[in-house]
Scaffold this motif. Structure first.
Motif, short mmCIF file in Angstrom:
data_model
loop_
_atom_site.label_atom_id
_atom_site.label_comp_id
_atom_site.label_asym_id
_atom_site.label_seq_id
_atom_site.Cartn_x
_atom_site.Cartn_y
_atom_site.Cartn_z
N GLY A 96 4.23 22.01 4.75
CA GLY A 96 3.98 22.02 6.19
C GLY A 96 3.09 23.17 6.60
N LYS A 97 3.13 24.24 5.84
CA LYS A 97 2.32 25.41 6.21
C LYS A 97 0.83 25.08 6.04
N ILE A 98 0.49 24.53 4.87
CA ILE A 98 -0.92 24.21 4.59
C ILE A 98 -1.41 23.16 5.60
N CYS A 99 -0.59 22.12 5.80
CA CYS A 99 -1.01 21.04 6.69
C CYS A 99 -1.16 21.55 8.12
N ALA A 100 -0.18 22.33 8.59
CA ALA A 100 -0.21 22.83 9.96
C ALA A 100 -1.43 23.72 10.17
N GLU A 101 -1.71 24.58 9.19
CA GLU A 101 -2.87 25.47 9.34
C GLU A 101 -4.16 24.67 9.46
N SER A 102 -4.25 23.61 8.67
CA SER A 102 -5.45 22.78 8.71
C SER A 102 -5.59 22.08 10.08
N LEU A 103 -4.47 21.54 10.58
CA LEU A 103 -4.52 20.83 11.87
C LEU A 103 -4.84 21.79 13.02
N VAL A 104 -4.23 22.99 12.97
CA VAL A 104 -4.47 23.96 14.05
C VAL A 104 -5.92 24.46 13.99
N ALA A 105 -6.45 24.59 12.78
CA ALA A 105 -7.87 25.00 12.64
C ALA A 105 -8.78 23.93 13.25
N ASP A 106 -8.43 22.65 13.05
CA ASP A 106 -9.23 21.57 13.66
C ASP A 106 -9.18 21.65 15.19
N VAL A 107 -7.98 21.96 15.72
CA VAL A 107 -7.84 22.12 17.17
C VAL A 107 -8.72 23.26 17.65
N ALA A 108 -8.70 24.38 16.91
CA ALA A 108 -9.47 25.57 17.31
C ALA A 108 -10.97 25.27 17.35
N VAL B 260 8.89 20.75 7.87
CA VAL B 260 8.78 20.08 9.17
C VAL B 260 8.67 21.07 10.34
N GLY B 261 9.34 22.22 10.23
CA GLY B 261 9.31 23.20 11.32
C GLY B 261 7.88 23.60 11.66
N ARG B 262 7.08 23.85 10.63
CA ARG B 262 5.68 24.22 10.87
C ARG B 262 4.92 23.08 11.53
N MET B 263 5.29 21.85 11.16
CA MET B 263 4.58 20.68 11.70
C MET B 263 4.91 20.43 13.17
N THR B 264 6.14 20.79 13.56
CA THR B 264 6.52 20.64 14.96
C THR B 264 5.59 21.48 15.84
N VAL B 265 5.35 22.70 15.40
CA VAL B 265 4.49 23.61 16.18
C VAL B 265 3.05 23.09 16.19
N ALA B 266 2.58 22.59 15.04
CA ALA B 266 1.21 22.05 14.99
C ALA B 266 1.07 20.85 15.92
N ALA B 267 2.09 20.00 15.95
CA ALA B 267 2.03 18.82 16.83
C ALA B 267 1.99 19.24 18.29
N LEU B 268 2.68 20.32 18.62
CA LEU B 268 2.62 20.84 20.00
C LEU B 268 1.21 21.28 20.36
N MET B 269 0.50 21.85 19.40
CA MET B 269 -0.88 22.28 19.65
C MET B 269 -1.77 21.04 19.89
#
Ligand code: NAD
Length: 290
Positions: free
Chosen positions: A6-18, A267-276
């Motif tokens: 979830g860490k790798i995936c969340a970082e990638s998704l948040v970078a796309d948002v940025a 999943v915890g990391r993904m919850t935060v990414a989904a919020l972004m």
């Protein structure tokens, strides 16, 4: 066994948002803005809120944290929500749950303007999501779907078993995985505390994908699953020694899984990414961006 990280995936998704946010700012728009309301001093909530604020910074968002004491009345909290609903500088609003016992959480959820409800808990968003319409999807369930998509796990046509029927995790993920969504079209069985043990075992033992959200450490044991299962462990349980574990007996079950989420770092990391992602969508809706 491979980890659904979830860490790798969340970082990638948040970078796309940025990247998208940088483009909007370059075109002269303000930054997206998330407001979080936190009531009392519940330690896990403090830590969840902190990670949301950190993630906002990484996504290029502004954020505000409004703290209220444990003794705040429901009407005071509702008044604060009404004010934020009317404030055009906030795109997304979260009230961190749980709220103290004297406050009805459903009244709080219902008071958030649906267009700012980035948790996706308001009946309007939940209803629209269920009907397959555009909506803010409940963040943990949406994060799970994003994780499955990131690791190219096939969901369509699979037999998924969800354990737990909470409004924030079990119920929405069971709907989303069964809906005709981009990450969906599975055949889903939703189980809960009243599911007879034998029936639960029948279902989990033939499941291709299991999502467990019960809040009981080690609930899923190796005898409950078949070889090659994809295991999504939503549970976050703090043991007496201070360590965090999920709802799966990771040590024994993981060797039977094709993929499994770690706890923490799943999943915890993904919850935060989904919020972004949801906050970006609220902002895009605000400014009529596509
Ligand atoms: P909850 O605590 O509201 O409800 C638990 C659910 O488990 C109920 O629906 C109940 O029917 C079911 N259940 C309990 N015992 C059962 C049994 N023996 N057999 C089958 N079902 C049973 O659920 P929740 O709020 O979804 O939380 C569950 C866990 O997920 C907790 O550990 C929580 O901390 C965690 N959580 C994690 C995230 C995240 O971002 N990773 C988000 C939300 C919740």
């Amino acid at each position: 066994m491979k980890l659904l990280d979830g860490k790798i995936c969340a970082e990638s998704l948040v970078a796309d948002v940025a990247v998208k946010v940088n483009g909007y700012i370059a075109s002269g728009l303000r930054k997206p803005h998330m407001t979080v309301i936190l009531v009392g001093d519940h330690a896990p909530s403090e830590s969840y809120v902190k990670s949301k604020i950190v993630s906002c910074r990484k996504a290029g968002f502004d954020s505000a944290l409004l703290r209220f004491p444990e003794t705040v009345s429901e009407s005071e909290l509702l008044a604060a929500i009404t004010a934020i609903n009317a404030d055009p500088s906030t795109d997304g609003l979260i009230v961190q749950l749980p709220v103290p016992q004297h406050i009805n959480p459903q009244n709080i959820i219902n008071a958030i303007a649906p267009e700012k409800d980035i948790d996706g808990f308001h009946p309007t968003n939940f209803g629209r999501m269920t009907l397959g319409q555009k909506a803010f999807r409940p963040a943990t369930a949406y994060g799970i779907c994003k994780l499955l998509q990131f690791y190219e796990i096939t969901v369509k046509g699979k037999h998924c078993v969800v354990i737990g029927r909470s409004n924030i995790v079990g119920k929405p993920i069971s709907i989303m995985l069964s809906n005709d969504f981009d990450i969906g079209n599975a055949t889903v069985t939703l189980t809960h505390i009243e599911t007879p043990r034998e029936l639960l075992l029948d279902e989990t033992r033939r499941a291709d994908i299991i999502v467990v959200a019960v809040g009981i450490p080690g609930f899923v044991t190796e005898d409950m699953v078949k070889e090659g299962v994809v295991m999504i462990d939503v549970g976050i349980n703090r043991l007496e020694n201070g360590s965090l574990v999920g709802d799966v007996d990771f040590t024994r079950v993981s060797s039977k899984c094709s993929w499994i989420t770690p706890v923490p770092g799943g999943v915890g990391r993904m919850t935060v990414a989904a919020l972004m992602i949801n906050t970006l969508m609220a902002y895009q809706n605000n400014f009529d961006l596509t």
